[in-house]
Every structure is written in structure tokens, then in C-alpha cells.
Write an enzyme that holds these catalytic residues in place. Structure first.
Site, PDB file in Angstrom:
ATOM      1  N   ILE A  63       0.817  -1.206   0.000  1.00 34.49           N
ATOM      2  CA  ILE A  63       0.000   0.000   0.000  1.00 34.49           C
ATOM      3  C   ILE A  63       0.855   1.261   0.000  1.00 34.49           C
ATOM      4  O   ILE A  63       0.400   2.349  -0.378  1.00 34.49           O
ATOM      5  CB  ILE A  63      -0.941  -0.002   1.226  1.00 34.49           C
ATOM      6  CG1 ILE A  63      -2.119   0.960   1.011  1.00 34.49           C
ATOM      7  CG2 ILE A  63      -0.173   0.313   2.510  1.00 34.49           C
ATOM      8  CD1 ILE A  63      -3.239   0.789   2.027  1.00 34.49           C
ATOM      9  N   LYS A  64       2.132   1.122   0.377  1.00 27.98           N
ATOM     10  CA  LYS A  64       3.018   2.280   0.457  1.00 27.98           C
ATOM     11  C   LYS A  64       3.321   2.885  -0.914  1.00 27.98           C
ATOM     12  O   LYS A  64       3.797   4.029  -0.985  1.00 27.98           O
ATOM     13  CB  LYS A  64       4.322   1.891   1.156  1.00 27.98           C
ATOM     14  CG  LYS A  64       4.151   1.430   2.596  1.00 27.98           C
ATOM     15  CD  LYS A  64       3.705   2.548   3.512  1.00 27.98           C
ATOM     16  CE  LYS A  64       3.739   2.110   4.980  1.00 27.98           C
ATOM     17  NZ  LYS A  64       3.389   3.192   5.897  1.00 27.98           N
ATOM     18  N   ASP A  65       3.043   2.152  -1.987  1.00 23.73           N
ATOM     19  CA  ASP A  65       3.229   2.736  -3.325  1.00 23.73           C
ATOM     20  C   ASP A  65       2.399   4.002  -3.480  1.00 23.73           C
ATOM     21  O   ASP A  65       2.821   4.965  -4.126  1.00 23.73           O
ATOM     22  CB  ASP A  65       2.802   1.737  -4.407  1.00 23.73           C
ATOM     23  CG  ASP A  65       3.743   0.559  -4.532  1.00 23.73           C
ATOM     24  OD1 ASP A  65       4.766   0.528  -3.826  1.00 23.73           O
ATOM     25  OD2 ASP A  65       3.453  -0.341  -5.342  1.00 23.73           O
ATOM     26  N   ALA A 119       4.052   6.894  -1.452  1.00 25.71           N
ATOM     27  CA  ALA A 119       5.383   7.198  -1.974  1.00 25.71           C
ATOM     28  C   ALA A 119       5.284   8.073  -3.219  1.00 25.71           C
ATOM     29  O   ALA A 119       5.978   9.091  -3.349  1.00 25.71           O
ATOM     30  CB  ALA A 119       6.131   5.908  -2.286  1.00 25.71           C
TER      31      ALA A 119
END
Length: 453
Positions: free
Chosen positions: A43-45, A48
């Protein structure tokens, strides 16, 4: 034609998947927002990319610049993908508790990774926070993104994760359950959902050893709450600025063990090969099941993919060493050693000296004596000691002259409690064949250690 111009255009719009087996005894409909479908497998995409876009817009990073971030791995992966497409360099600081797989993946996409100690204060110059800040000061045209205090983090979820969940549930979501780390996912998603329906309950899942839960309940930053924990990707030893505690209704803590065991269950029972936080998320929900009603619709955030943890929670030896798996059988003891090494054996034609040399080399006390697959007897350190003490010249004798009784052979699935009855004063070990037909040995010390876990 439906063609993406680059990998960044594939971020978001991840599936919502119903859980069926693990949650069968829970009231309501339990759904998982499975964000390992993002290109960086987490989910950090989302955040970021958003942080990079905001930094570009604000002129904080310029062409050819260097992205600097402290990360447990997933944010770094998202930033690295953005860097590849946009032409930036990356330097990431991380902690020594993070899985090797995460570090190797970051290096694979061109990032430099600096490993820092976990058990230091955030303001310690050795911490991964402090090292990132120092690098940003020293390296020209670099920018420390600081996902913890960078509000573009939660903005990404306000703009994407929240709207997707609202649309996918047709506005019927009643509960959001999410592990709490930087605060971006839980806060940003909750902000959007609460704007649509303020009655939606938001439950943040924390780990024991993190101070977030006590801060939520009391408003006090209590460092006495902080102690080392194994769970990855959530929990904090400070309160990031991304938090807006007013949109969170409850904090629930789970143990390292329960989160790890539940993650493995998700893989085996639901076919969802997820990371540590997904297991902890579901474990937290299970602990809160009495608060659910039959008509509730619960969405749980599954942050990342299990490939990040194959050397940890999906590794039997790692789990057994930490007491996270119940040791129940001969097979469990063998698996707890890691790779199944070939059994050390002796032939009857070898000498007592040969046996002593092998015992010293491998630091073992019991060796079966075999001819091919036939078990003829055994040799033990204690038995040899008595014989050598009474007759020093016996060290040249062949083993067939000094054989002790053969070790009993048990089924590979024999319970640990049963193994303890097979081992006695005269017989210090038990043999068994694995699924491939290879022999393994378990000694009294193996059984004592297993029963003590």
C-alpha cells in the site's frame, strides 16, 4: 487499447476480497482491501508516489536529485519505483529487525540501503531517523521525505484508498480496521470515510511495545510503554504528525506471536499470502469480534505481500526459535533446525577413534551404527567414556565389538510427549524417517528444549 505509460500508472484500484474461513465465526461481512496488488507489492506505493509528486510541485527535489528516506522496506520500494521512472537516486535507512528480503528487494531496484540499530532512541544519532536526517543535510540536491511527518502520506489515502473502499462497498462499509504505523493509511482513509458517513467505526491495530495505544487513550507520550517488538511495519516509539486521533475510534494491541500465526493462517486458509501487518490486522479484529453485529461490513487493510517475510514468519525455524509455533511432533523438532541435514552415521567396521572424532567434529553425543539402511546399534558418548576409561586400548577396536542397543524408530508425526517415553537412561535418542525416506535423530535434549517452549 489499454496501455499504461509506466509502472506508476498501475498504482491503486486494488481488489476488495471477502474472507470466508478465518472469519466464519465473526458476525457481519469481513472484507480485505488487498494492497499487495500494487506494483511494489504494498500500500506504500500510493503515498510514496504522492510524496514525490508534492515534493516536485513544491520544488523540494529537482531533476537528478537524491531521495532519502527511513523505511521498513515498503515505502522505500514505492519511492524506488518513482525514482526509476523519474530519474532520481535513492538512499534508504532501515533497522536491523527488518527482513533481509526487504533489503534485497530495495537493492534490486537500484537503491542504496543503510542498516541501523533498532534498539536506540529516535533522536540517537545512530537511529535510522537520525541517519536519514544527517544524509539529507550532507548530500547536495537531496530531500528527506520523512513519511512520518509528511502529510502527503495521509493525503494519498484520502484521495485514493478511502474513495476506492467507499465505491467498492457501495457506501455500506461500517468498520475500517488497519494497523497503525506512520499513521498515513489509517488517518487518510478514515478522514475520507468519516466525511461520507461519520458513524463508520475506525479501529487501529497496534503492537505491544508501541506507545501509540496509550497515547490514543491518554494523550501522554509514555516511553515506559516502549520495548523491543518483532512485528514489522506498524507500531511506533513516537507519534508521527500524520495522526489525527479524532478520526480513530479505538486502538487494539496484538502480540508478535498472534500476528505472525494469523498471517500464516491467511495464506493457508484464504490463499492470501500477506505480510505481518495483515495477520495482526485480522488478529485485532478477532479480539474485537464481540463488538460486531450481523449486518456490519468490515474492511481490513492488508498492506503488503508475504514475499517480504519468507525468511521470518513463513520460516518454520524462525517461528519455532521464538516460540511462535507449538512444537507437537518429531517433525516439528526437525523442522525447527532449519534445513534437514543428512543424519550422521557410523558403519560397524569403523573404530572407536572414528566415533570419537565424529562426536567432536559435530558436537553430538549419539550416533546410530548402520549398514546401508539396516540399523545395527548405536554409539553414545557416555557409553564410550565408560569403555575407554576401563580399557584405553579399546579406541582401536571396531564398533561392532562395542555396540550399544539400537535407537528406537518412531513415526515422523510422533507427539513430543510420546518421544519422552521412548528415551530413557540406556537410550538417549529416537530415530524416524521423513516423507522422503531419510532418517533423522532426536535426542533427550531436543525433547527437553521442545517441551520447554
Amino acid at each position: 487499447m489499454d496501455i499504461k505509460n509506466n509502472i506508476l500508472e498501475t498504482i491503486g484500484n486494488t481488489p476488495l476480497i471477502r474472507l470466508n474461513k478465518i472469519t466464519k465465526d465473526l458476525p457481519g461481512t469481513i472484507l480485505a482491501k488487498v494492497d499487495y496488488f500494487n506494483p511494489g507489492n504494498s500500500i506504500k506505493d500510493r503515498m510514496a508516489l504522492k510524496m514525490v509528486e508534492v515534493a516536485e510541485k513544491e520544488g523540494k527535489i529537482k531533476p537528478g536529485g537524491t531521495i532519502i528516506e527511513c523505511t521498513s522496506g515498503n515505502t522505500g520500494m514505492g519511492l524506488a519505483l518513482a525514482a526509476v521512472v523519474k530519474g532520481y537516486k535513492c538512499i534508504f535507512t532501515t533497522t536491523d529487525k527488518q527482513s533481509k528480503e526487504k533489503m534485497d528487494i530495495l537493492k534490486a531496484v537500484g537503491a542504496e540501503v543503510i542498516v541501523c540499530p533498532t534498539n536506540v532512541e529516535p533522536d540517537d544519532p545512530r537511529s535510522y531517523y537520525s541517519v536519514a536526517q544527517r544524509l539529507a543535510r550532507e548530500i547536495p540536491n537531496s530531500y528527506h521525505f520523512n513519511q512520518y511527518d509528511n502529510l502527503a502520506n495521509r493525503l494519498a489515502h484520502y484521495e485514493t484508498t478511502g474513495p476506492e473502499i467507499w465505491r467498492q462497498t457501495d457506501g455500506k462499509i461500517t468498520h475500517l480496521v488497519c494497523t497503525a504505523g506512520t499513521g498515513g493509511t489509517v488517518t487518510g482513509t478514515a478522514q475520507f470515510l468519516k466525511e461520507q458517513n461519520p458513524d463508520i467505526q475506525v479501529w487501529a491495530i497496534d503492537v505491544y511495545g508501541s506507545l501509540l495505544t496509550k497515547f490514543f487513550r491518554t494523550g501522554v507520550v509514555d516511553m515506559n510503554e516502549v520495548h523491543p517488538y518483532i512485528s514489522e511495519g506498524f507500531g511506533e516509539d513516537f507519534v508521527p504528525k500524520n495522526y489525527d486521533m479524532s478520526v480513530i475510534d479505538h486502538f487494539e494491541q496484538v502480540t508478535d506471536k498472534d500476528g505472525a500465526v494469523m498471517a500464516r493462517r491467511l495464506a493457508k486458509e484464504e490463499g492470501l499470502f500477506c505480510g505481518y501487518s495483515a495477520g495482526s490486522c485480522i488478529q485485532g479484529l478477532v479480539q474485537l469480534k464481540d463488538r460486531l453485529k450481523p449486518d456490519d461490513m468490515v474492511v481490513c487493510i492488508f498492506h503488503d505481500h508475504g514475499s517480504r517475510y519468507v525468511g521470518k514468519i513463513y520460516n518454520d525455524q524462525w517461528m519455532l526459535e521464538r516460540g511462535f509455533l507449538d512444537v507437537k511432533s518429531f517433525r516439528d523438532i526437525v523442522n525447527g533446525r532449519g534445513s534437514r541435514q543428512k543424519l550422521i552415521t557410523l558403519s560397524p567396521e569403523q573404530t572407536v577413534s572414528d566415533a570419537v572424532a565424529l562426536m567432536r567434529k559435530y558436537d553430538i553425543e549419539h550416533i546410530p551404527v548402520m549398514r546401508g539402511e539396516e540399523i545395527l546399534g548405536s554409539i553414545s558418548e557416555g557409553g564410550l567414556f565408560q569403555k575407554v576409561f576401563s580399557d584405553p586400548d579399546i579406541k582401536h577396536a571396531k564398533l561392532e565389538k562395542v555396540l550399544e542397543p539400537a535407537f528406537p524408530v518412531a513415526d515422523f508425526m510422533t507427539p513430543v510427549e510420546k518421544l519422552s517415553t521412548l528415551i530413557n537412561k540406556e537410550n538417549g535418542a529416537v530415530l524416524s524417517k521423513d516423507e522422503a525416506g531419510n532418517y533423522h535423530i532426536v535426542t533427550k535434549y531436543d525433547v527437553i528444549q521442545a517441551m520447554g517452549k
